[in-house]
Design an enzyme around this catalytic site. Sequence first.
Site, PDB file in Angstrom:
ATOM      1  CE  LYS A  61      -4.177  -1.897   0.497  1.00 31.39           C
ATOM      2  NZ  LYS A  61      -5.232  -1.733  -0.546  1.00 31.39           N
TER       3      LYS A  61
ATOM      4  CG  ASP B  64      -9.763  -1.695  -6.159  1.00 31.90           C
ATOM      5  OD1 ASP B  64     -10.945  -2.054  -6.300  1.00 31.90           O
ATOM      6  OD2 ASP B  64      -9.145  -1.854  -5.081  1.00 31.90           O
TER       7      ASP B  64
ATOM      8  CD  GLU C 160      -5.393  -2.900  -6.598  1.00 31.50           C
ATOM      9  OE1 GLU C 160      -4.568  -3.832  -6.467  1.00 31.50           O
ATOM     10  OE2 GLU C 160      -6.394  -2.795  -5.896  1.00 31.50           O
TER      11      GLU C 160
END
Length: 358
Positions: free
Chosen positions: A163, A243, A218
């Site tokens: 992340k 996403d 992403e």
Amino acid sequence: MSTIIRKLLAEPLDLPLWEPFKIATGIKDTARNVLIRIVLEDGTTGFGEVSPSPYTTGDTRETVIAVMDQLRPAVVGKDIRSWRGILTSTRNTIRNQIAAHSGLEIAVLDAFGKSQGVSLTDMFGGVKKSVETDMTLSLGTPEKAGKDAAKFIKQGFNKLKIKVGIDVPTDVDRIIAVRDNAHSAEISLDANQAFSPKDAVELVRRANARGADIGMFEQPVRKDDFEGMRFVREHCPLPIAADETVFTPEDALRVVREGVADMINIKVAKCGILGALEIISICRAANLGIMIGAMMESKIGLAASVHLSCGFGNFVHNDLDSVYLLKPFECEGGFNLDGPIFSVEGITGGTGIVYEPK
Ligand SMILES: [Mg+2]
């Protein structure tokens, strides 16, 4: 008839995490989920789960339970063998509470599969018996990222998703700390919309210049910033995954038309199982890759995604590690865990989940 639905139940399911999970949009230490059960005339029980995310899907535990109260009259009394008919009519009633509806879809399909003696994997195509999940590293210091990477590699994980979204220099240091501790791992990034298009490109450029070798990025920018997504895709030498940009099949079509991503992250909580099936078809027709992700679901809800992935067998990336972020609890079936490998071997009906709420 034994295939008639007699009950639709929804109740709180509190699941503590091992450690607080931090991403660009918030922090969580307990998953305040909702357990959904469909009980048939003969006692066959289908299990579903919703992990509400006010930021991502707009649901809270309270809204999920309220949606089930509203849908109950349209579900109870129906024959489970008409699962698509039941779910199409409920979906037409509830247009925006998709995460709540996804929990109902999982429970209905689980009950149907159990009543017919067919696993969801086999219903979806039966291509594989197991899939390999990645492991996600939440936001934190570079030191913590390095330590976590070493720990996950030791546990057998070969794919690490980092992340990102703190700031470019810190995130580059974190990515390199992971690379230094996981030389052969496949590394991907997820910004959860945190960057400007230019910063997203700069992050990849600087990290790769230091040997990061990132495999996929992403949702680098805001979900509705199609121009920004396209800019990142055109300036980064790696696949870009959408996403938060894609909830519905219509969103997927727009991503295809505007050429802003190489891959779509399908999550049952964003589109339900029916929506997932449609998005899979759109991606196949448009030569887009598909990956599968999850919210903070336990094995109960996650099982549906594992079976979906095994059934189709063509998800290029499985991000189904939520079960490892939550503390374990008494729950049978679904799938077997062996480090990063999730196997559906031996599941003979639905997702195979059996759970007794305390
Ligand atoms: Mg994501």
